[in-house]
Design a protein around this motif. Sequence first.
Motif, PDB file in Angstrom:
ATOM      1  N   TRP A   1      -7.549  42.464  24.843  1.00 18.88           N
ATOM      2  CA  TRP A   1      -6.959  41.229  25.370  1.00 18.88           C
ATOM      3  C   TRP A   1      -7.968  40.455  26.219  1.00 18.88           C
ATOM      4  O   TRP A   1      -8.027  39.215  26.167  1.00 18.88           O
ATOM      5  N   LEU A   2      -8.762  41.173  26.994  1.00 23.38           N
ATOM      6  CA  LEU A   2      -9.796  40.520  27.799  1.00 23.38           C
ATOM      7  C   LEU A   2     -10.822  39.820  26.912  1.00 23.38           C
ATOM      8  O   LEU A   2     -11.257  38.696  27.207  1.00 23.38           O
TER       9      LEU A   2
ATOM     10  N   MET B   1     -16.306  47.821  10.687  1.00 22.72           N
ATOM     11  CA  MET B   1     -14.856  47.976  10.624  1.00 22.72           C
ATOM     12  C   MET B   1     -14.158  47.004  11.574  1.00 22.72           C
ATOM     13  O   MET B   1     -13.155  46.375  11.215  1.00 22.72           O
ATOM     14  N   ALA B   2     -14.698  46.882  12.783  1.00 20.01           N
ATOM     15  CA  ALA B   2     -14.088  45.977  13.768  1.00 20.01           C
ATOM     16  C   ALA B   2     -14.198  44.521  13.323  1.00 20.01           C
ATOM     17  O   ALA B   2     -13.266  43.732  13.526  1.00 20.01           O
ATOM     18  N   THR B   3     -15.322  44.147  12.714  1.00 25.00           N
ATOM     19  CA  THR B   3     -15.493  42.780  12.209  1.00 25.00           C
ATOM     20  C   THR B   3     -14.441  42.480  11.146  1.00 25.00           C
ATOM     21  O   THR B   3     -13.811  41.406  11.149  1.00 25.00           O
TER      22      THR B   3
ATOM     23  N   GLY C   1      -6.853  40.400  11.411  1.00 23.16           N
ATOM     24  CA  GLY C   1      -5.858  40.147  12.448  1.00 23.16           C
ATOM     25  C   GLY C   1      -5.613  38.687  12.723  1.00 23.16           C
ATOM     26  O   GLY C   1      -4.772  38.355  13.571  1.00 23.16           O
ATOM     27  N   GLY C   2      -6.354  37.819  12.067  1.00 25.30           N
ATOM     28  CA  GLY C   2      -6.131  36.385  12.238  1.00 25.30           C
ATOM     29  C   GLY C   2      -6.382  35.881  13.640  1.00 25.30           C
ATOM     30  O   GLY C   2      -5.685  34.986  14.123  1.00 25.30           O
ATOM     31  N   GLY C   3      -7.355  36.454  14.306  1.00 33.14           N
ATOM     32  CA  GLY C   3      -7.667  36.029  15.667  1.00 33.14           C
ATOM     33  C   GLY C   3      -7.229  37.028  16.716  1.00 33.14           C
ATOM     34  O   GLY C   3      -7.742  37.035  17.828  1.00 33.14           O
TER      35      GLY C   3
ATOM     36  N   LEU D   1      -5.595  45.184  15.872  1.00 29.48           N
ATOM     37  CA  LEU D   1      -5.997  46.203  14.907  1.00 29.48           C
ATOM     38  C   LEU D   1      -7.240  46.953  15.378  1.00 29.48           C
ATOM     39  O   LEU D   1      -7.389  48.156  15.134  1.00 29.48           O
ATOM     40  N   VAL D   2      -8.139  46.249  16.070  1.00 28.09           N
ATOM     41  CA  VAL D   2      -9.328  46.897  16.628  1.00 28.09           C
ATOM     42  C   VAL D   2      -8.914  47.891  17.716  1.00 28.09           C
ATOM     43  O   VAL D   2      -9.457  49.004  17.801  1.00 28.09           O
TER      44      VAL D   2
END
Length: 452
Positions: free
Chosen positions: A343-344, A407-409, A415-417, A421-422
């Motif tokens: 979130w940060l 994977m994170a990319t 996740g559409g922004g 998911l990360v």
Amino acid sequence: MTQSTTALHEPSGQGENSPSGKSYHASPKDLRRIQFSSFLGTAIEYYDFILYATAAAIVFNRVFFIGLDDSVALILSFATLAAGYVARPLGGLIFGHLGDRLGRKTILVVTVLIMGIASTLIGLLPTAYVIGAWAPILLVTLRVVQGIAVGGEWGGAMLLAFESAPKKSRGFAAAFAYMGAPAGTIIGTLALSGFSLLPEEQFLSWGWRVPFIFSAVLMLLGIFIRMKVSESEVFQELAKKPAPKKVPVAELVVNHPTKLLRAIGGGLSGQMAQGLMGAWAISYAVQQAVLQQSDVLNMKALGGVFTIVFIVIASRLSDRLGRRRVLIWGNIVGIVLAFPVMWLLEMGSAMAFMVAIILGLSLVQGFTAGPYGAYAGELFPTHVRYSGASIGYQMAAVLGAGFTPMMATALAAAGGGSLHLVAILWMSFTAISLISLVLSQDVSKREIHELS
């Protein structure tokens, strides 16, 4: 001081000696020298290794993977980063075997030499504009060489300090190798950050190359320092005995498979924090055009300072409370912080990014990785300790950090922004570490010759 002579310190407490009455730890003066060598050598190795990770996030997609969509180029750039991680277990296997047979010190000189040569050659490598497809091919080749070198580095540096320290401070001594990693990260990141202030054309043309070429100087320094330290006394005692018939890796698989799995599982969370917050988050902030490139790199360097502080705290606590307890709580904190850290990052402000780095990289990595060296070292007996600790750590690095940026990319795009998911990915890997640690024993109060 020669390799075969280690000054022995006669301990005052009962139980510090082997059954034969001989102390297995170095004198305070020699131990300080070994710890400094462990710290500095690992800092040099990780300066090179993490310098590549940072350059992969902001440079290589623009000079080695040209003519592609930005996201595709970035993923391919991170794929070369992953190649180095995939090669690390091979380095752990090769140098772990040699370290268990020839000694820790000898291998540590070799790994610094290999890493320095590979990194310097990366700095001299022509871009795809000059030699076409050969540029990324050679880049991947040199990255694999880097991975092999760093695969043998950490285990030897950690064990030389671990095996030379008294029982009451083994955790802190072993952590010097881990402290070297963020120290190298700080130096490499600041070097790249300084040159990133150049006009973009100059930075992409030659500015990014200078920190890589500087590796040659650091390589010579590392070799000089490591030639001054002594081999651990416990290995010297082992070397007097006939060599086991089984090669160390074969014995690991046959006689210590559960311990090897625990070494891998216990190391996943610390590596996951590095892969996500030490590489991917940097790219995320720059690619989203939220922050200036140099600001992001400077914040990562500051995060490295906090990481060292938390490693010191966690390793000291592990000497008092036990490795297992500190690592378990570190993993619980990692699971709790996964969503808040994402979130940060989504907020997009400089302050939020800095807090995310301190929490997600410094705090979580400090407490999930700081005591890990001693934890891994205490899992195995001396004659397979280098192989066991190195292969365990490097396999954790491949699984926890090697493919994480890619994977994170992909998950961030899916996740559409949103980065939820990360966060779930991070929590899943950390949960594996937590389970591994819960199923482990704490043997931090045993003497070095009692570990089996």
